[in-house]
Every structure is written in C-alpha cells, then in structure tokens.
Scaffold this active site. Sequence first.
Site, short mmCIF file in Angstrom:
data_model
loop_
_atom_site.label_atom_id
_atom_site.label_comp_id
_atom_site.label_asym_id
_atom_site.label_seq_id
_atom_site.Cartn_x
_atom_site.Cartn_y
_atom_site.Cartn_z
N SER A 1 0.80 -1.24 0.00
CA SER A 1 0.00 0.00 0.00
C SER A 1 0.82 1.28 0.00
O SER A 1 0.27 2.37 -0.15
CB SER A 1 -0.95 0.00 1.20
OG SER A 1 -2.01 -0.90 0.99
N LYS B 1 0.33 3.67 -2.81
CA LYS B 1 -0.75 4.64 -2.79
C LYS B 1 -0.24 6.07 -2.63
O LYS B 1 -0.94 7.04 -2.95
CB LYS B 1 -1.74 4.30 -1.69
CG LYS B 1 -2.49 3.00 -1.97
CD LYS B 1 -3.23 2.46 -0.77
CE LYS B 1 -3.89 1.11 -1.11
NZ LYS B 1 -4.40 0.40 0.06
N SER C 1 -6.49 3.47 3.88
CA SER C 1 -5.74 2.61 2.96
C SER C 1 -6.67 1.82 2.05
O SER C 1 -6.41 0.66 1.72
CB SER C 1 -4.82 1.65 3.73
OG SER C 1 -3.83 1.11 2.88
N LYS D 1 2.59 6.60 4.88
CA LYS D 1 1.79 5.46 4.48
C LYS D 1 2.42 4.12 4.87
O LYS D 1 3.61 3.91 4.69
CB LYS D 1 1.59 5.49 2.96
CG LYS D 1 0.51 4.54 2.47
CD LYS D 1 -0.86 5.04 2.83
CE LYS D 1 -1.90 3.94 2.69
NZ LYS D 1 -1.78 2.89 3.74
#
Length: 387
Positions: free
Chosen positions: A56, A59, A119, A230
């Site tokens: 993730s 992202k 997320s 993140k």
Amino acid sequence: MKKLIAASLLAFSLATPLQAATPVFETPAPIAYMIDLSSGTVLFAKDADRRMPPASMAKMMTVYVAFDLIKQGKIRLDQPMEVSPETWKKWHSQGSTMFLGVGEKPTVSDLLKGIVTLSGNDACVVLAEGIAGNEQAFTVLMNQQAKKLGLANSNFGTSNGWPDEGRTYVTARDLATLAAATIREFPDLYKQYYSITSYSWGKTLGAGADITQQNRDPLLGKVAGADGLKTGHTDEAGYGFTGSAEQNGRRLIMVVAGLDTYNGRAEESVKFMKWGFGAWSAQKVVAKGRTVGEANVQGGGSSTVALVAPRDLAVAVPAGTSPALQGRIVYQGPLQAPIKAGDHVADLVITTGDGMVQTLPLAAANDVGEAGFFRRAWLGFWGLFGL
C-alpha cells in the site's frame, strides 16, 4: 563546453571542534532508509536500492498524482466520482477497504481520506477511474510522475499496490524521494490529508452504524511532529512504512520494509524516528539570503552572478558535537544566461570532520539577462584572442 567548477571555502572551519563517531543504528528490518530533509543528508541506509513490492505504500504515488492535478486545477476536491458495479464487485472485500457502495459518488476529498487514512484499495481504483477513465490509464500518469521525480528503480502497475506478479516495484530510496516531493510541492494538501487520525465511511450491516477506521501510521501520537505518510502490507512484501516527522524546523523521512509483524513495524518505526532526532542534530552553516560566493556566467549582461543561501542551510552532525566543517561551491559552468533570481544554479558541498559529505543548494541572487548586441560583439572580439 560546461565543466565542473569548484571553489574552496574555509569559512566554516571551527576553532575547537568536538568530534564523535557516526551514530550507529541496529534494526531487524531487511530494508531501512532515513534522510534529513533540512540538510539532504542520508542518516541511514540498509539495502535502500533493493527493488521490492511496495504494497500500500504505492498509494503515495496515487495521492501525489491527485495532488498535482488539484494544484493544476484539472480536478477539484469537491468533484464527485461514481463507484461502478464492476469496481465494487472486485474491491469491496479485497484487502483494506473504504467500504464504498455501488453507485455512491464520493468526492475527490472523500477518496483521498479513504486512501491515506483507511488505505482503501477500492478508493484508489475509484479515484484512478474518475481521473483517467480506467486504472491502466492512471498508472501511465503514475509512471510519468515517477520518471519526472527521478524514481529510477520504481514502476507502478496498479493504483493501490495490490500484488501484480512483480510489475509494481519500488526502492526505499525512491519512496523517500516521493515522500519528500509530496511534502515540498503540496504542503497544504499534505497537512490537510496525511495526519488525519481516523475517518468514517460506510455503514455496518444490520445496525447501520458508522464504520470508523483508525489511521495505521505507527508514528501518530507516539513521535512528536509526526504527520505522515503510508503503511503497507502483503504476504510477499511483509510489513513496511514510509513516515515523516518535523521537530524544531528539522524534518526527517524514514522507510522500513520487510518486517514480519504489525507490532514489529510499529516498534521499529518509532525507534528509528526517535533515533534520527536523538542521535543527530542540525548545525547551521549559512543563514538564508547570505552571499556565499559567485559563479561565472556566459552570454549574459554580467559575467558573474552572486550565489546565496535560498533558506537557512544546516548540516546533520552527531548530537552534542561541533565537528570541523569545510565547504566548496560546485556548479556546472560557466552558467548560461538568462538566469532568474532564486534559480538553483550551484551547490555548497560540506565535508565534516568524519568525512561525511553533505550537499546544500545555492541560488542566484539576482536576474542575469542575455547580453545585448554590443556586449555580445565585445565578448566575441575578446574571444578571438582567447582573453
């Protein structure tokens, strides 16, 4: 032909330096990286250029693309983007989710919160489709930005980092570069979205209660000044995190990856960031606006331009020390006119007593226009004689 020009400076040597060994950090993370943005100094690097699946953390690039389009006025924060039945079917229960519903029209702002805070894999795809028509077309934008930012060892095949047989990969160094670009280029949007601690979207089945999820950022509330970025996890990638915090005007960015457990990621992230602030300190070398030297200019109304510090310039040194510093101005010269005041045209390369090299930007102090006809003729005349 331009050549590398360096001029020695001795103004930064200290009379009574206090030396100390470079701070050591031990971590079980297979991959780890930390940079001090105030000085541009890499404080720690462990296999920082190994290609890895980002999970993730990919992202971050989806958000970067969106921030850039918002800044350009090509999309709006209040712009709605519809959830298609096909996207809902594929992503409503695939990994982390925002719990978007079929036919809903969340705004770009809603989706950014769903991506950064929750997320949400579904939120990424809805945003990608709303911007580019389909996810594949959106990844073209992601890779264009990666190239622009100089992410030489990264490629994006999905908007959310879902495993895709190795097409999506990054390095810790590239993730830190992406984080730094996000913070520097979009400071207001970064502050608006990356430090949200929790967000509610969707309803529970039956009771219809709001679904509230917490931000997975392990630094929030545990490290002073933490405000992003993140986390990521898949079976292949392990547990990873790209994070940032700012204390007393000094900002650090860290990356850890490949850890075995959720708690291990949290513990290592907090320990790593605290080490960065505790084991290192900033030593100011040049105040903002101070003239450091000058560079030669070719084809301009002036043959030189003064070089100034575009901001307070500092180097990272082991905490509690004042090592001897030596600096030199380095640039590809002669510089070519025209030059605008504030352009980054040279660097101040500082070497500390322990041999660490740190590079700081220098800017043109004033505009230098192209030479007029008579000056060009005069320069050409003297050029004939090699003078």
